[in-house]
Design a protein around this motif. Sequence first.
Motif, PDB file in Angstrom:
ATOM      1  N   ARG A  35       0.831  -1.201   0.000  1.00 31.11           N
ATOM      2  CA  ARG A  35       0.000   0.000   0.000  1.00 31.11           C
ATOM      3  C   ARG A  35       0.870   1.258   0.000  1.00 31.11           C
ATOM      4  N   GLU A 176       0.781  -6.147   6.064  1.00 32.63           N
ATOM      5  CA  GLU A 176       0.675  -5.091   5.065  1.00 32.63           C
ATOM      6  C   GLU A 176       2.050  -4.435   4.911  1.00 32.63           C
ATOM      7  N   THR A 221      -7.529   2.741   5.156  1.00 34.80           N
ATOM      8  CA  THR A 221      -7.468   2.288   3.771  1.00 34.80           C
ATOM      9  C   THR A 221      -7.907   3.360   2.789  1.00 34.80           C
ATOM     10  N   LEU A 224      -4.433   4.944   2.220  1.00 37.17           N
ATOM     11  CA  LEU A 224      -3.407   4.018   1.755  1.00 37.17           C
ATOM     12  C   LEU A 224      -3.971   3.173   0.620  1.00 37.17           C
ATOM     13  N   PRO A 226      -3.992   0.427  -2.222  1.00 35.81           N
ATOM     14  CA  PRO A 226      -3.246  -0.805  -2.507  1.00 35.81           C
ATOM     15  C   PRO A 226      -2.677  -0.806  -3.920  1.00 35.81           C
TER      16      PRO A 226
END
Length: 266
Positions: A35, A176, A221, A224, A226
């Motif tokens: 990420r 992650e 998320t 960040l 992916p």
Amino acid sequence: MTYETPPIPKMTPWLLWGFQGYVTRYLRKHFNAVRLTRNSVPDLEADEPVIIFGNHPGWWDPLMACFLNRRLFYPRRAYSPIDGEALAQYPIFRRLGYYGIQLDSLQGAKQFLATSRAILHQPDSALWITPGGQFCDVRQPTLFQPGLGHLVASLERITVVPLALEYAFWEERTPEALAHFGPPLRCEGKRESKETWQQRLEAELAEAQDHLSQLSIQRDTRALAPMLNGSAGVGGCYDFARQVRSWLTGRRFQRRHSPGLGAVDA
């Protein structure tokens, strides 16, 4: 005694291509996702010399640098200094842009500066470096060795970009891999001491690390994005049984514990 400039490390294109593919598969196998913070990728001119300097939280850092350079800055070629003894054990890396350094000696420091300056005179190259020189916890500021400050102070034109890395377990079996670029610093015609540069770059990297740590703690998320989907689920008989159950009930099989943590959109 005369001093000869060390040659720029030679890259073997087919070997580099194969290694980059291997790195992508290896990261996919061992991480839930790679990420990157949204809108943090620096906008670089094709002809500007670039140094990307980062913290050194773990063994994965060189592979992350290889992956990020290929995905974000292609066709720039990535070069990295590593310990000379380690390079002697794995000589294949000489063909992948790595060059050995011995910063505990005056001659080794001169070689590092000479090789790095020669690399940065190539407009299609980037120097990826961990100026701390050793592993350091992400919750601690990175204390630089003198090499990077000396190098930047000796250049008339350079762009330096801080990179924070972190590896965190969230809601899946695999961790992650998180990355964040701080704002680029463009330096042209500025003459500052190596001590001034070192303090400034340490502060920039510390700020980037703090920002990424906060996002990691929040498991944000939205911030960040992916870049790569990786390994998820428990695996083995357990996941097979879950998959059979999904088929029998007409439901879509979802391997991940948290589906929202896996979709690639960047």
